[in-house]
Motif scaffolding. Structure first.
Motif, short mmCIF file in Angstrom:
data_model
loop_
_atom_site.label_atom_id
_atom_site.label_comp_id
_atom_site.label_asym_id
_atom_site.label_seq_id
_atom_site.Cartn_x
_atom_site.Cartn_y
_atom_site.Cartn_z
N ALA A 1 0.82 -1.22 0.00
CA ALA A 1 0.00 0.00 0.00
C ALA A 1 0.85 1.26 0.00
N ALA A 2 2.13 1.14 0.42
CA ALA A 2 3.02 2.31 0.44
C ALA A 2 3.84 2.41 -0.85
N GLY A 3 3.58 1.52 -1.82
CA GLY A 3 4.30 1.59 -3.08
C GLY A 3 5.67 0.93 -3.05
N VAL A 4 5.90 0.06 -2.07
CA VAL A 4 7.17 -0.65 -1.98
C VAL A 4 7.04 -2.00 -2.70
N VAL A 5 8.07 -2.35 -3.49
CA VAL A 5 8.03 -3.60 -4.24
C VAL A 5 8.03 -4.80 -3.29
N ARG A 6 7.06 -5.68 -3.49
CA ARG A 6 7.00 -6.91 -2.69
C ARG A 6 7.54 -8.10 -3.47
N ASP A 7 7.08 -8.28 -4.70
CA ASP A 7 7.49 -9.43 -5.50
C ASP A 7 7.67 -9.02 -6.96
N VAL A 8 8.59 -9.71 -7.61
CA VAL A 8 8.72 -9.60 -9.07
C VAL A 8 8.77 -11.03 -9.60
N GLU A 9 7.91 -11.34 -10.55
CA GLU A 9 7.92 -12.68 -11.17
C GLU A 9 7.91 -12.52 -12.68
N ILE A 10 8.71 -13.33 -13.35
CA ILE A 10 8.66 -13.36 -14.81
C ILE A 10 7.46 -14.22 -15.20
N LEU A 11 6.59 -13.69 -16.04
CA LEU A 11 5.43 -14.48 -16.50
C LEU A 11 5.82 -15.29 -17.74
N ASP A 12 6.46 -14.66 -18.69
CA ASP A 12 6.94 -15.41 -19.85
C ASP A 12 8.03 -14.63 -20.57
N TYR A 13 8.84 -15.35 -21.29
CA TYR A 13 9.73 -14.64 -22.21
C TYR A 13 9.96 -15.45 -23.47
N ARG A 14 10.23 -14.73 -24.51
CA ARG A 14 10.49 -15.33 -25.81
C ARG A 14 11.86 -14.87 -26.25
#
Lengths: 175, 279
Positions: A100-113
């Motif tokens: 809610a404070a705009g801090v990154v919690r997670d980053v996940e790659i969904l797909d790449y080509r």
């Protein structure tokens, strides 16, 4: 010494173009369920105005690829954003969750080509293998999951996350 | 079979880290990524909160408190430095900053970075001393170590079979063989092996080099600390990914030395692909 259990798989003798390497890790829905379990997400897409685009570029040094900001608001005030970056030879979709404070919690790659542009070859290099044993032939066209050798830098994803933080500050932080 | 594994991927260690486990063990993936993220945070050259930053900020000769994992990696680095007659050296940060491959850290102007890995003294499981000033960069070893940590975390979570791949530094947990495609220095895929219960890593000057202005810089330094140019990729299998990763650097500079070291370390050079010559 320990013998590492590995064996050589001969490639087909024909040189065939390799298919582009495409990997799908998660769908948007799977990423949402993982990052915001048991929470309702409300779609809150925005079209970035030219002024917002230049503010984002100024703050992050990165220009948005798309004017469409794909964001969802979570019940706890957090955000779920789906974004894309283009690397030198690849196209990557990824998801970021912010609290809610705009801090990154997670980053996940969904797909790449990734396009290799190279060809499968069966040169004489296999003779140099130590302890080589014949294996079964490899199914060409099968999805390539593991490639030795690092070629992909994740820098463009890191740059993309920085751009999304600037996007949050410019567009989403004010509701 | 491998095709049924659930795969996830996160940007870590300056590359993409992929973890694959059988269906039903998805919750362990987070443990694996947490282990990798911890190594990333402690051993990043780029982050001022890392142990490497603490080591370079401290005056030479003083004990610095660092993470036990950093001590483990430094111990392996010191061991490989000794075994390779100084060829494997993690104190190459100064050269890599000079060539533009690494950014200048804030304290860069303060030091005359003359130390080598031989000047690293391990005090105990939580403290290390740099006897002479040095800029340590673990780029040639920490990725492999992070892969091992992830595999350990998955094993602790009772995952029977898994693949952890950090941009080509890869380890397979369990007896189910995983197919790994080998890449030549020019990026083309030239072969495949099946690997079970082991690790693999590849390196080549070609896919590590960076074009900086008019010149090209290589992160691989030889015995004289000059950039080395191997136009061929080298691939090494070992029990542990940290060994496979580090040994590729030695093999690029001195394959015969790497081969004899691997005899005792538990591993082997799998491939030194020969590029087809134009007729």
């Amino acid at each position: 010494m320990t013998r590492i259990p590995y064996r050589i798989l001969p490639l087909a003798a024909l040189a065939l173009p390799f298919p582009a390497h495409a990997t799908v890790y998660m769908t948007v829905e799977q990423a949402q369920a993982q990052m915001f379990p048991h929470q309702a997400l409300t779609q809150s897409f925005r079209d970035l105005t030219p002024d917002q685009v230049s503010a984002i570029r100024k703050a992050s040094g990165e220009s948005p690829l798309s004017k469409k900001l794909k964001a969802w608001r979570a019940a706890d005030g957090g955000w779920f954003i789906v974004d894309e970056v283009v690397g030198k030879h690849e196209f990557i979709t990824y998801a970021v969750s912010l609290d809610a404070a705009g801090v990154v919690r997670d980053v996940e790659i969904l797909d790449y080509r990734e396009a290799y542009g190279g060809e499968v070859r069966d040169p004489r290099w296999r003779r140099q293998f130590i302890g080589k044993r014949p294996g079964q032939s490899l199914k060409l066209g099968a999805d390539i999951k593991n490639i030795s050798g690092a070629t992909l830098s994740s820098k463009h994803v890191t740059d993309g996350v920085r751009r999304l933080l600037a996007t949050y500050a410019t567009v989403l932080a004010h509701g | 079979m491998a095709d049924t594994l659930i795969r996830r991927c996160r940007p870590l260690l300056g590359t993409f880290v992929e973890i694959a486990v059988p269906a039903g063990f998805e919750s362990a993936i987070d443990d694996g990524f947490a282990a990798v993220a911890h190594v990333h945070a402690r051993m990043s050259f780029h982050e001022e909160a890392s142990d490497l930053a603490a080591l370079r900020r401290a005056p030479a000769g003083t004990a610095v408190a660092v993470d036990p994992h950093s001590i483990t990696v430094l111990r392996i680095a010191c061991d490989l430095h000794a075994r390779s007659g100084g060829l494997f050296d993690v104190a190459v940060g100064a050269e890599l900053v000079a060539s533009g491959l690494l950014p200048q850290p804030p304290c860069h102007a303060d030091g005359n970075w003359i130390g080598t890995t031989g000047d690293i003294v391990i005090v105990d499981d939580m403290h290390a001393v740099c006897a002479r000033p040095m800029l340590i960069d673990l780029g040639g070893i920490a990725k492999g170590y992070a892969v091992d940590c992830a595999v350990e975390a998955l094993a602790v979570a009772a995952v029977p079979q898994a693949v952890v791949n950090a941009g080509g530094d890869l380890r397979v947990l369990g007896d189910t063989p995983e197919t790994v495609h080998l890449r030549e220095a020019d990026g083309s895929v030239i072969g495949a092996i099946e690997l079970a219960n082991g690790a693999i890593a590849s390196s080549s000057s070609e896919y590590a080099q960076r074009r900086i202005g008019q010149s090209v810089a290589s992160p691989h330094l030889g015995r004289n600390r000059q950039p080395i140019w191997a136009d061929r990729a080298v691939t090494i299998c070992a029990d542990r990914c940290v060994i496979a990763d580090a040994m590729t650097k030695i093999a690029l500079a001195d394959p015969a030395l790497a081969e004899s070291m691997l005899e005792t370390l538990g591993g082997e050079i799998v491939a030194r692909p020969v590029r087809e010559r134009a007729l």
